[in-house]
Motif scaffolding. Structure first.
Motif, mmCIF file in Angstrom:
data_model
loop_
_atom_site.group_PDB
_atom_site.id
_atom_site.type_symbol
_atom_site.label_atom_id
_atom_site.label_comp_id
_atom_site.label_asym_id
_atom_site.label_seq_id
_atom_site.Cartn_x
_atom_site.Cartn_y
_atom_site.Cartn_z
ATOM 1 N N TYR A 44 34.397 -24.096 2.900
ATOM 2 C CA TYR A 44 34.933 -23.016 3.156
ATOM 3 C C TYR A 44 34.071 -22.251 2.116
ATOM 4 N N ILE A 45 34.375 -20.546 2.013
ATOM 5 C CA ILE A 45 33.452 -19.356 1.318
ATOM 6 C C ILE A 45 34.055 -18.906 0.449
ATOM 7 N N ASN A 46 33.970 -19.355 -0.677
ATOM 8 C CA ASN A 46 35.008 -18.123 -1.614
ATOM 9 C C ASN A 46 34.086 -17.333 -1.721
ATOM 10 N N THR A 47 34.776 -15.998 -1.925
ATOM 11 C CA THR A 47 34.634 -14.711 -1.726
ATOM 12 C C THR A 47 34.643 -14.227 -2.992
ATOM 13 N N THR A 48 33.801 -13.102 -3.443
ATOM 14 C CA THR A 48 34.356 -12.526 -5.095
ATOM 15 C C THR A 48 35.235 -11.269 -4.985
ATOM 16 N N MET A 49 35.913 -11.280 -3.914
ATOM 17 C CA MET A 49 36.799 -9.986 -3.576
ATOM 18 C C MET A 49 38.250 -10.199 -4.230
ATOM 19 N N ASP A 50 39.359 -9.891 -4.362
ATOM 20 C CA ASP A 50 41.016 -9.977 -4.917
ATOM 21 C C ASP A 50 41.741 -9.026 -4.542
ATOM 22 N N VAL A 51 42.708 -10.117 -3.317
ATOM 23 C CA VAL A 51 43.443 -9.285 -3.301
ATOM 24 C C VAL A 51 44.827 -8.711 -3.530
ATOM 25 N N ARG A 52 44.753 -9.044 -4.548
ATOM 26 C CA ARG A 52 45.858 -7.672 -5.504
ATOM 27 C C ARG A 52 44.432 -6.788 -5.036
ATOM 28 N N ILE A 53 43.374 -6.259 -5.661
ATOM 29 C CA ILE A 53 42.495 -4.765 -6.034
ATOM 30 C C ILE A 53 42.252 -4.652 -4.630
ATOM 31 N N GLN A 54 42.409 -5.394 -4.035
ATOM 32 C CA GLN A 54 42.005 -4.884 -2.471
ATOM 33 C C GLN A 54 43.197 -4.177 -1.872
ATOM 34 N N GLU A 60 29.421 -8.478 -8.277
ATOM 35 C CA GLU A 60 30.480 -9.060 -7.408
ATOM 36 C C GLU A 60 31.528 -7.885 -6.640
ATOM 37 N N ILE A 61 31.863 -8.168 -5.994
ATOM 38 C CA ILE A 61 32.801 -6.606 -5.283
ATOM 39 C C ILE A 61 33.564 -7.254 -4.809
ATOM 40 N N ILE A 92 30.126 -12.902 -2.426
ATOM 41 C CA ILE A 92 29.549 -14.786 -2.116
ATOM 42 C C ILE A 92 30.058 -15.008 -3.534
ATOM 43 N N LYS A 93 30.573 -15.653 -3.860
ATOM 44 C CA LYS A 93 31.192 -16.575 -4.788
ATOM 45 C C LYS A 93 30.543 -17.301 -5.128
ATOM 46 N N GLU A 94 29.275 -17.072 -6.964
ATOM 47 C CA GLU A 94 28.419 -18.121 -6.932
ATOM 48 C C GLU A 94 28.607 -18.603 -8.568
ATOM 49 N N GLU A 95 28.053 -20.482 -8.071
ATOM 50 C CA GLU A 95 28.414 -20.710 -9.690
ATOM 51 C C GLU A 95 27.654 -20.129 -10.927
ATOM 52 N N LYS A 96 26.395 -20.057 -10.006
ATOM 53 C CA LYS A 96 25.313 -19.868 -11.531
ATOM 54 C C LYS A 96 25.566 -18.165 -11.505
ATOM 55 N N ASP A 97 25.323 -17.345 -13.146
ATOM 56 C CA ASP A 97 24.581 -16.269 -12.615
ATOM 57 C C ASP A 97 24.168 -15.966 -11.915
ATOM 58 N N PRO A 98 23.697 -14.502 -11.670
ATOM 59 C CA PRO A 98 22.618 -13.881 -11.022
ATOM 60 C C PRO A 98 21.256 -13.197 -11.984
ATOM 61 N N GLU A 99 20.533 -13.452 -11.250
ATOM 62 C CA GLU A 99 19.620 -13.111 -11.685
ATOM 63 C C GLU A 99 19.464 -11.436 -11.592
ATOM 64 N N GLY A 100 18.544 -10.432 -12.317
ATOM 65 C CA GLY A 100 19.334 -9.224 -11.912
ATOM 66 C C GLY A 100 17.873 -8.746 -12.559
ATOM 67 N N LYS A 101 17.607 -7.187 -12.697
ATOM 68 C CA LYS A 101 16.011 -6.606 -12.805
ATOM 69 C C LYS A 101 16.792 -5.044 -14.348
ATOM 70 N N GLU A 102 15.780 -5.190 -14.837
ATOM 71 C CA GLU A 102 15.998 -4.713 -15.564
ATOM 72 C C GLU A 102 15.734 -2.965 -15.308
#
Length: 573
Positions: free
Chosen positions: A214-224, A254-255, A430-440
Motif C-alpha cells: 500500500y501507499i501511505n500519503t501525507t494527506m489528512d481526510v479531515r483537513i481535506q 508534507e502536504i 508520500i509519507k516517509e519514515e525518515k526525516d527529509p533533508e532540506g536546504k538552507e
C-alpha cells in the motif's frame, strides 16, 4: 373342476415367486445405479470447478449455472496498491469484478441472444448487442465491470459464446474529495492522472502473484474536507470561476491538504470536463501580486540591504518609462520597512526590489525552486513563467508579483523557509519514515524578522480577516489583475491569494487560498480583493483545523510571545 382350481393355484404361486425374485434383483441393482450416477456427478462438479480462481468465490460463483463461462483473473493483471491518508483512512482501493465478452464465432441464434441479453442488461441496446454478436472479430467486449447481480443474470441465460473475465475496478470512497491528488484510472486500470499516473510510471503497483502492499500519503481526510468545504462556500459566495487551497507542514514539506475547484468524480470518468480536470493548485500559472513581497523583503534582509528602521519614499507614484507604479491605498508619506509590508505598498516594495537587483532576484528564485517544476508526486505540474531577460520595469514589477507567474504550489513552498527558520524542503504527498533533508535558503535571523512582519500584516494590515484569536496567524494577501483577451491587465478580473502560517512564534502549518475571478458580495462592500475573499477563507480553515491537529490557542499578551513577535523601536502607523 378341482383340477382347474389346482392349476390356477400353481400358476399363481409361480407368478408370486417370479415377482419376489424380481424385487430382490431391483433392490440389489438400485444402490449400484445410484452410486454410479453419484460418482459421475461428483466427477463432473470437480471438472467444472477445478480451474476457477479462488478470488472469485466471493461472488458465489459456485451457485451460478454455466460456471465454465467464467475465466479467472490473468496472472499478468496488475493489482493497484491501496492508498491511505496519514491516519490510515482508505482513499483508493481495487475490487475484483467480472467483465462480459463474446466469441461471436461460437454463438448461435444471435438475434435471439441479443434480445435475451438486453432484457437483463437494458442499458445495452439490441442494436449494439447485434453489432457485437455478428462481428467478424473473434473477440468482442460487451460490458466491463458487471455487478454480481448482473453477472448472475447473464450467466443464467446459458448463451454459448459468452464469457466472463475477472478484472479490477478502482474505487474512490471519498468521491471527488481527492480527485486532484489521487487522480483516476481507466477501464483497464491504467493511471490517467494524479498520483495514479505517477505510480504507473514508477512501477509502484504489484502483480497478482506478489504481496499486495500500500501507499501511505501525507494527506489528512479531515483537513481535506475542511479545505474543500470552505473553498466551495467562498467560491459560491463570490461567484469565482475557480479556487485552490493547500495546507502544508512548514517543518518538512508534507502536504496535508490539496484542493482544486471545480473538481470531478473519479468513480465516473464521464463526469470529467476540461474545467473540472484542471488542477489550479499545481498546473495553474498565475501572476499572484503582493504575496511576492515577503520574498522580496527576505532577499533584502538576507543580504543586509535593508533594516527594520529603513525608510522609503511613498509620497508619490513611481514612473518607469510609460508605466506608473502606485499604491492601492496610498499613504502618501515616507514609510518604514514594517509599514511598507503592513500597508502592502507597491512603491516601497519596488524601491526595495531595486536594491535587491536583477541578479539578487534570479538567485533567490533559483534557490526557492521557481525555475523548476514542483517535485510533488502527481502528474499535473507546470513550470513557472519567469522572464529570461530583465529590464528595469521587470525588476520593479517582479518585486511585488507582476510580470512573472508561478503556481500556487511553488508559492507556498517558497514561504516555507521564510517562516520555518530558513530551510526549504521538497513538497511531498508520500509519507516517509525518515526525516527529509532540506536546504538552507535563508538564515534563522532573516526568518525571525519575516515572521514578525507577517504577523503584523494579519494583526494590523491587509489580512486582518485571517486573524484567528489565539493562533498567532501571520501571512500576506495578494490581489493581481488578470490578463484580458487583448493582452492587457483587466480592471475587473482578478486573482486573489492569501498565504499564511501559524502559530507564528513556532510555525507548524502553512495555508494557501486562491480564488480566480471572484466578484464582490453584499458582505464585502463592493470589494473582491484578497483581504475580503482569500483571507477570510484561510481564517475559517485555520480555526477549524487547529483543534483537530492539536494546536492549542495561546495567550497573545504573554510576555514571551510578545518578545518573539512584536516589532519595537520602529514607527508603525
Amino acid at each position: 373342476m378341482a383340477r382347474a382350481v389346482k392349476l390356477n393355484i400353481s400358476l399363481e404361486g409361480a407368478l408370486n415367486k417370479a415377482v419376489e425374485k424380481s424385487k430382490f434383483r431391483v433392490f440389489l441393482i438400485l444402490p449400484i445405479i445410484i452410486l454410479t450416477f453419484l460418482a459421475i456427478a461428483i466427477k463432473t462438479t470437480i471438472l467444472c470447478t477445478q480451474n476457477i480462481s479462488e478470488r472469485l468465490l466471493s461472488d458465489n460463483v459456485s451457485q451460478v449455472p454455466n460456471i465454465l463461462h467464467q475465466v479467472s483473473l490473468a496472472p499478468s493483471k496488475a493489482i493497484r496498491k491501496n492508498i491511505y491518508d496519514r491516519n490510515g483512512i482508505l482513499i483508493a482501493s481495487s475490487l475484483v469484478t467480472s467483465s462480459l465478452f463474446a466469441h461471436p464465432n461460437e454463438m448461435i441464434e444471435k438475434d435471439y441472444a441479443a434480445e435475451l441479453v438486453h432484457k437483463v442488461l437494458p442499458e445495452l441496446s439490441v442494436a449494439y448487442l447485434k453489432e457485437k454478436f455478428f462481428s467478424e472479430k473473434k473477440f468482442q467486449w460487451i460490458k466491463r465491470n458487471l455487478t454480481p447481480k448482473q453477472k448472475y443474470a447473464v450467466n443464467s441465460l446459458g448463451i454459448p459464446g459468452l464469457y466472463f473475465e475477472a478484472e479490477t475496478k478502482r474505487i474512490y470512497p471519498h468521491k471527488e474529495l481527492f480527485s486532484h491528488v489521487i487522480g483516476s484510472v481507466g477501464v483497464d486500470s491504467q493511471g490517467l492522472s494524479g498520483m495514479e499516473k505517477v505510480i504507473d510510471s514508477l512501477n509502484k503497483h504489484v502483480t497478482d502473484n506478489e504481496v499486495r502492499d500500500y501507499i501511505n500519503t501525507t494527506m489528512d481526510v479531515r483537513i481535506q474536507n475542511i479545505v474543500h468545504e470552505e473553498l466551495s462556500s467562498q467560491m459560491e459566495k463570490h461567484k469565482a470561476v475557480a479556487a485552490a487551497g493547500i495546507v502544508m507542514d512548514a517543518t518538512n514539506g508534507e502536504i496535508i491538504s490539496l484542493v482544486s475547484l471545480p473538481d470531478y468524480e473519479p468513480n465516473f470518468l464521464k463526469s470529467i470536463t476540461p474545467e473540472s480536470f484542471f488542477n489550479h493548485a499545481t498546473l495553474g500559472v498565475y501572476e499572484l501580486g503582493s504575496v511576492f513581497k515577503p520574498i522580496t523583503f527576505a532577499a533584502a534582509f538576507e543580504k543586509n540591504l535593508i533594516k527594520m528602521n529603513s525608510k522609503f519614499d511613498a509620497t508619490q507614484a513611481l514612473k518607469i518609462g510609460r508605466f506608473r507604479i502606485s499604491d492601492f491605498h496610498p499613504e502618501n508619506r515616507w514609510l518604514t520597512t514594517p509599514e511598507v509590508m503592513m500597508h502592502s505598498s507597491n512603491i516601497g516594495t519596488a524601491k526595495i526590489g531595486e536594491i535587491v537587483g536583477i541578479n539578487g532576484f534570479k538567485d533567490i528564485y533559483r534557490k526557492l525552486g521557481f525555475y523548476e517544476r514542483s517535485g510533488i508526486e502527481i502528474q499535473e505540474k507546470a513550470s513557472s513563467n519567469i522572464p529570461n531577460n530583465w529590464g528595469q520595469t521587470t525588476l520593479f514589477t517582479a518585486s511585488y508579483g507582476h510580470g512573472l507567474a508561478i503556481t500556487p504550489m511553488h508559492l507556498i513552498a517558497g514561504y516555507m523557509p521564510i517562516v520555518n527558520g530558513g530551510v526549504l524542503y521538497k513538497p511531498t504527498l508520500i509519507k516517509e519514515e525518515k526525516d527529509p533533508e532540506g536546504k538552507e535558503v535563508f538564515s534563522k535571523s532573516t526568518s525571525d524578522i519575516m515572521r514578525k512582519l507577517l504577523r503584523l500584516v494579519v494583526a494590523r494590515g491587509t489580512a486582518t480577516k485571517a486573524n484567528i484569536s489565539g493562533f498567532l496567524v501571520g501571512g500576506k494577501t495578494g490581489t493581481a489583475e488578470k490578463i484580458d483577451e487583448n493582452g492587457r491587465y483587466s480592471k475587473t478580473s482578478k486573482v486573489t491569494t492569501f498565504v499564511g502560517a501559524f502559530p507564528m512564534n513556532k510555525p507548524k502549518y502553512l495555508v494557501l487560498t486562491l480564488f480566480d475571478d471572484p466578484k464582490p458580495s453584499k458582505d464585502s462592500y463592493g470589494y473582491a480583493t484578497a483581504g475580503w475573499v482569500a483571507a477570510p477563507a484561510a481564517g475559517k480553515i485555520i480555526s477549524r483545523m487547529a483543534p483537530i491537529l492539536k494546536i492549542m490557542p495561546q495567550d497573545e499578551n504573554d510576555e514571551k510571545i510578545k518578545a518573539e513577535l512584536e516589532i519595537t523601536g520602529v514607527d508603525i502607523r
